[in-house]
Scaffold this motif. Structure first.
Motif, PDB file in Angstrom:
ATOM      1  N   LEU A  80       0.611  -1.207   0.063  1.00 51.92           N
ATOM      2  CA  LEU A  80       0.038  -0.180   0.009  1.00 51.92           C
ATOM      3  C   LEU A  80       0.986   1.260  -0.124  1.00 51.92           C
ATOM      4  O   LEU A  80       0.643   2.200  -0.802  1.00 51.92           O
ATOM      5  CB  LEU A  80      -0.913  -0.007   1.424  1.00 51.92           C
ATOM      6  CG  LEU A  80      -1.884   1.414   1.482  1.00 51.92           C
ATOM      7  CD1 LEU A  80      -2.659   1.543   0.214  1.00 51.92           C
ATOM      8  CD2 LEU A  80      -2.625   1.120   2.714  1.00 51.92           C
ATOM      9  N   SER A  81       1.790   1.348   0.878  1.00 55.34           N
ATOM     10  CA  SER A  81       2.829   2.352   0.928  1.00 55.34           C
ATOM     11  C   SER A  81       3.562   2.701  -0.357  1.00 55.34           C
ATOM     12  O   SER A  81       3.621   4.064  -0.957  1.00 55.34           O
ATOM     13  CB  SER A  81       3.755   2.170   1.963  1.00 55.34           C
ATOM     14  OG  SER A  81       3.221   2.155   3.263  1.00 55.34           O
ATOM     15  N   LEU A  86       4.958   6.206  -4.200  1.00 52.56           N
ATOM     16  CA  LEU A  86       5.748   6.041  -5.468  1.00 52.56           C
ATOM     17  C   LEU A  86       4.987   6.213  -6.554  1.00 52.56           C
ATOM     18  O   LEU A  86       5.565   7.198  -7.484  1.00 52.56           O
ATOM     19  CB  LEU A  86       6.424   4.633  -5.570  1.00 52.56           C
ATOM     20  CG  LEU A  86       7.448   4.343  -4.676  1.00 52.56           C
ATOM     21  CD1 LEU A  86       7.965   2.934  -4.859  1.00 52.56           C
ATOM     22  CD2 LEU A  86       8.649   5.196  -4.447  1.00 52.56           C
ATOM     23  N   LEU A  87       3.858   5.820  -6.636  1.00 53.06           N
ATOM     24  CA  LEU A  87       2.879   6.071  -7.958  1.00 53.06           C
ATOM     25  C   LEU A  87       2.102   7.154  -8.073  1.00 53.06           C
ATOM     26  O   LEU A  87       2.055   8.070  -9.075  1.00 53.06           O
ATOM     27  CB  LEU A  87       2.313   4.898  -8.282  1.00 53.06           C
ATOM     28  CG  LEU A  87       2.949   3.614  -8.603  1.00 53.06           C
ATOM     29  CD1 LEU A  87       2.025   2.530  -8.815  1.00 53.06           C
ATOM     30  CD2 LEU A  87       3.695   3.881  -9.727  1.00 53.06           C
ATOM     31  N   MET A  88       1.402   7.425  -6.839  1.00 54.54           N
ATOM     32  CA  MET A  88       0.556   8.726  -6.814  1.00 54.54           C
ATOM     33  C   MET A  88       1.102  10.293  -7.100  1.00 54.54           C
ATOM     34  O   MET A  88       0.585  10.790  -7.919  1.00 54.54           O
ATOM     35  CB  MET A  88      -0.226   8.624  -5.324  1.00 54.54           C
ATOM     36  CG  MET A  88      -0.900   7.569  -5.143  1.00 54.54           C
ATOM     37  SD  MET A  88      -2.126   7.097  -6.193  1.00 54.54           S
ATOM     38  CE  MET A  88      -3.400   8.445  -6.145  1.00 54.54           C
ATOM     39  N   PRO A  89       2.293  10.458  -6.626  1.00 48.73           N
ATOM     40  CA  PRO A  89       2.823  11.718  -6.883  1.00 48.73           C
ATOM     41  C   PRO A  89       3.007  11.961  -8.454  1.00 48.73           C
ATOM     42  O   PRO A  89       2.637  12.864  -8.932  1.00 48.73           O
ATOM     43  CB  PRO A  89       4.135  11.773  -6.117  1.00 48.73           C
ATOM     44  CG  PRO A  89       3.767  11.032  -5.252  1.00 48.73           C
ATOM     45  CD  PRO A  89       3.221   9.770  -5.589  1.00 48.73           C
ATOM     46  N   ALA A  90       3.423  10.892  -9.050  1.00 52.47           N
ATOM     47  CA  ALA A  90       3.883  10.836 -10.719  1.00 52.47           C
ATOM     48  C   ALA A  90       2.584  10.990 -11.386  1.00 52.47           C
ATOM     49  O   ALA A  90       2.342  11.699 -12.184  1.00 52.47           O
ATOM     50  CB  ALA A  90       4.605   9.853 -10.778  1.00 52.47           C
ATOM     51  N   LEU A  91       1.598   9.954 -10.885  1.00 53.62           N
ATOM     52  CA  LEU A  91       0.201  10.094 -11.440  1.00 53.62           C
ATOM     53  C   LEU A  91      -0.590  11.525 -11.530  1.00 53.62           C
ATOM     54  O   LEU A  91      -1.129  11.832 -12.423  1.00 53.62           O
ATOM     55  CB  LEU A  91      -0.626   9.079 -10.967  1.00 53.62           C
ATOM     56  CG  LEU A  91      -0.295   7.265 -11.185  1.00 53.62           C
ATOM     57  CD1 LEU A  91      -1.005   6.600 -10.587  1.00 53.62           C
ATOM     58  CD2 LEU A  91      -0.534   7.204 -12.752  1.00 53.62           C
ATOM     59  N   LEU A 230       2.850   6.891 -17.666  1.00 50.71           N
ATOM     60  CA  LEU A 230       2.585   6.251 -16.239  1.00 50.71           C
ATOM     61  C   LEU A 230       1.148   5.920 -16.257  1.00 50.71           C
ATOM     62  O   LEU A 230       0.815   4.739 -15.849  1.00 50.71           O
ATOM     63  CB  LEU A 230       3.410   6.902 -15.052  1.00 50.71           C
ATOM     64  CG  LEU A 230       3.182   6.187 -13.990  1.00 50.71           C
ATOM     65  CD1 LEU A 230       3.748   4.943 -14.022  1.00 50.71           C
ATOM     66  CD2 LEU A 230       3.992   7.021 -12.866  1.00 50.71           C
ATOM     67  N   THR A 231       0.440   6.976 -16.710  1.00 50.43           N
ATOM     68  CA  THR A 231      -1.073   6.795 -16.204  1.00 50.43           C
ATOM     69  C   THR A 231      -1.602   5.908 -17.110  1.00 50.43           C
ATOM     70  O   THR A 231      -2.647   5.018 -16.848  1.00 50.43           O
ATOM     71  CB  THR A 231      -1.794   8.211 -16.593  1.00 50.43           C
ATOM     72  OG1 THR A 231      -1.191   9.139 -15.742  1.00 50.43           O
ATOM     73  CG2 THR A 231      -3.362   8.076 -16.113  1.00 50.43           C
ATOM     74  N   LEU A 232      -1.327   5.887 -18.505  1.00 43.47           N
ATOM     75  CA  LEU A 232      -1.632   4.807 -19.385  1.00 43.47           C
ATOM     76  C   LEU A 232      -1.256   3.457 -19.014  1.00 43.47           C
ATOM     77  O   LEU A 232      -2.089   2.489 -19.291  1.00 43.47           O
ATOM     78  CB  LEU A 232      -1.240   5.131 -20.575  1.00 43.47           C
ATOM     79  CG  LEU A 232      -1.901   6.456 -21.451  1.00 43.47           C
ATOM     80  CD1 LEU A 232      -1.198   6.944 -22.739  1.00 43.47           C
ATOM     81  CD2 LEU A 232      -3.575   6.350 -21.664  1.00 43.47           C
ATOM     82  N   ALA A 233      -0.051   3.199 -18.585  1.00 43.10           N
ATOM     83  CA  ALA A 233       0.416   2.006 -18.215  1.00 43.10           C
ATOM     84  C   ALA A 233      -0.156   1.373 -17.112  1.00 43.10           C
ATOM     85  O   ALA A 233      -0.448   0.308 -16.867  1.00 43.10           O
ATOM     86  CB  ALA A 233       1.943   2.107 -17.926  1.00 43.10           C
ATOM     87  N   LEU A 234      -0.562   2.402 -16.125  1.00 42.83           N
ATOM     88  CA  LEU A 234      -1.513   1.794 -15.022  1.00 42.83           C
ATOM     89  C   LEU A 234      -2.735   1.440 -15.373  1.00 42.83           C
ATOM     90  O   LEU A 234      -3.152   0.531 -15.016  1.00 42.83           O
ATOM     91  CB  LEU A 234      -1.361   2.958 -13.977  1.00 42.83           C
ATOM     92  CG  LEU A 234      -2.131   2.549 -12.730  1.00 42.83           C
ATOM     93  CD1 LEU A 234      -1.542   1.498 -12.031  1.00 42.83           C
ATOM     94  CD2 LEU A 234      -2.364   3.787 -11.777  1.00 42.83           C
ATOM     95  N   LEU A 235      -3.442   2.140 -16.330  1.00 44.39           N
ATOM     96  CA  LEU A 235      -4.540   1.616 -16.820  1.00 44.39           C
ATOM     97  C   LEU A 235      -4.368   0.323 -17.559  1.00 44.39           C
ATOM     98  O   LEU A 235      -5.257  -0.612 -17.421  1.00 44.39           O
ATOM     99  CB  LEU A 235      -5.134   2.616 -17.905  1.00 44.39           C
ATOM    100  CG  LEU A 235      -5.651   3.943 -17.435  1.00 44.39           C
ATOM    101  CD1 LEU A 235      -6.101   5.031 -18.325  1.00 44.39           C
ATOM    102  CD2 LEU A 235      -6.964   3.793 -16.161  1.00 44.39           C
ATOM    103  N   ALA A 236      -3.361   0.201 -18.336  1.00 47.62           N
ATOM    104  CA  ALA A 236      -3.129  -1.048 -19.020  1.00 47.62           C
ATOM    105  C   ALA A 236      -3.220  -2.524 -18.040  1.00 47.62           C
ATOM    106  O   ALA A 236      -3.840  -3.494 -18.407  1.00 47.62           O
ATOM    107  CB  ALA A 236      -2.206  -1.074 -19.793  1.00 47.62           C
TER     108      ALA A 236
END
Length: 349
Positions: A80-81, A86-91, A230-236
């Motif tokens: 969760l951390s 790691l991901l949320m700021p970049a997203l 990164l957003t599109l990769a997370l969606l994928a």
């Protein structure tokens, strides 16, 4: 002789039947109201199935079961951390930049479209400028924020449920099974072991394929300089869970944003997405899942639609390991009611 007249038939329904019907309807309504919480608990059960082998292994050592549960909880919190920090700021940064540059993205997409395409229809489809300068965008962002907070709270509940299942799950299972007879207890024990193996295979296999899909999409989109890679990769990675439809849900946004770079870039993105899903379906999935989770394409689609109707996206995803567990129930509980030939055919497919 007088003709026989039809005699009235009196049907009497016992009061107990009315009571049983009302009780059944009340229980069904209660379960329907509790469906979101039941789905959360079920997803927590799937997550606990991943760490249960660790807990069982440490239980056999001097460290004990408590240490295994503690280590599993630390790993879950670390997961969760890592997502949050790691991901949320970049997203958030990518989504903010994309929102700010929506008019330019619209213009680049329309300029990349070949001549002869009905531009009026595309302008309505990509009406970013009017959306950006209206209060509608703020409303959409607020709704997205609410969904994000709801998803985070749901994930926290899933983690809490998972820890409790790891700590007290076996004891609760033994308490429930004690109500059954000796033969049924044996069947319950065998069913729990084999269904746990199916759930473990599903969660690990789906996690690996989603991770591979996300990493692959990020590398491809970054190399092609597609915005919000990164957003599109997370969606994928997320939509990779959904059979068939996941390809379109993740591929269409990627191709549209790739059009803002050039037409050839959009074509390369489309080819890359198609190539990956071919490799995943015909190479990765058989290698990762093996023969532990065998589902036909028709069964996957039917289960996906049924789960989506009942419980939305989470229900559509969560129903797949249940469907994959049916052969276990058929073999253990329904064997004497089904012909041997049927069992052989089902086991082969």
């Amino acid at each position: 002789m007088e003709p026989l007249l039809p005699q009235p038939v009196e049907i009497r329904v016992a009061n107990s039947t009315y009571i049983k019907t009302l009780v059944f309807a009340a229980v069904a309504l209660l379960l329907w109201q509790m469906l979101p919480m039941i789905l959360l608990f079920y997803v927590a059960l799937l997550l606990a199935a991943v760490f249960m082998p660790v807990v069982k292994y440490l239980e056999k050592t001097r460290l004990g079961r408590g240490t295994g549960v503690f280590i599993s909880a630390i790993l879950l919190l670390a997961l969760l951390s890592s997502v949050i920090f790691l991901l949320m700021p970049a997203l958030a940064e990518q989504i903010s930049n994309l929102t700010t540059n929506l008019p330019k993205v619209q213009s680049d997409i329309l300029n990349s479209v070949p001549e002869g395409t009905p531009r009026s229809s595309l302008e309505k489809l990509f009406s970013f400028r009017s959306l950006q300068n209206s209060e509608k965008l703020v409303g959409h962002l607020m709704v997205a924020g609410e969904y994000a907070l709801g998803g985070l709270s749901s994930f926290l509940l899933i983690l809490i449920f998972s820890v409790y299942i790891l700590a007290d799950g076996p004891r609760a299972f033994e308490w429930i099974v004690a109500f059954f007879g000796e033969e049924d207890r044996r069947k319950c024990d065998q069913s729990s072991r084999e269904i746990s193996d199916v759930m473990f295979a599903y969660v690990i296999g789906q996690g690996l394929t989603s991770l591979a899909c996300g990493v692959y999409a990020f590398i491809v989109l970054s190399c092609l300089h597609v915005p919000a890679a990164l957003t599109l990769a997370l969606l994928a990675g997320i939509f990779d869970i959904l059979p068939v439809l996941g390809f379109f849900c993740s591929g269409i946004p990627a191709v549209l944003l790739a059009l803002s770079v050039s037409t050839s870039t959009a074509l390369w993105v489309f080819v890359a997405y198609v190539l990956y899903h071919v490799i995943e379906n015909y190479f990765l999935v058989p290698k990762i899942y093996g023969n532990r989770l065998q589902l036909s394409g028709l069964a996957v689609l039917a289960a996906f639609l049924l789960g989506g109707i009942v419980g939305g996206i989470m229900g559509a995803v969560a129903i797949l390991p249940l469907v994959a567990s049916y052969p276990v129930i058929e073999k253990i509980w329904l064997k004497k009611y089904i012909r041997p030939r049927t069992l052989e055919v089902h086991a082969a497919t």
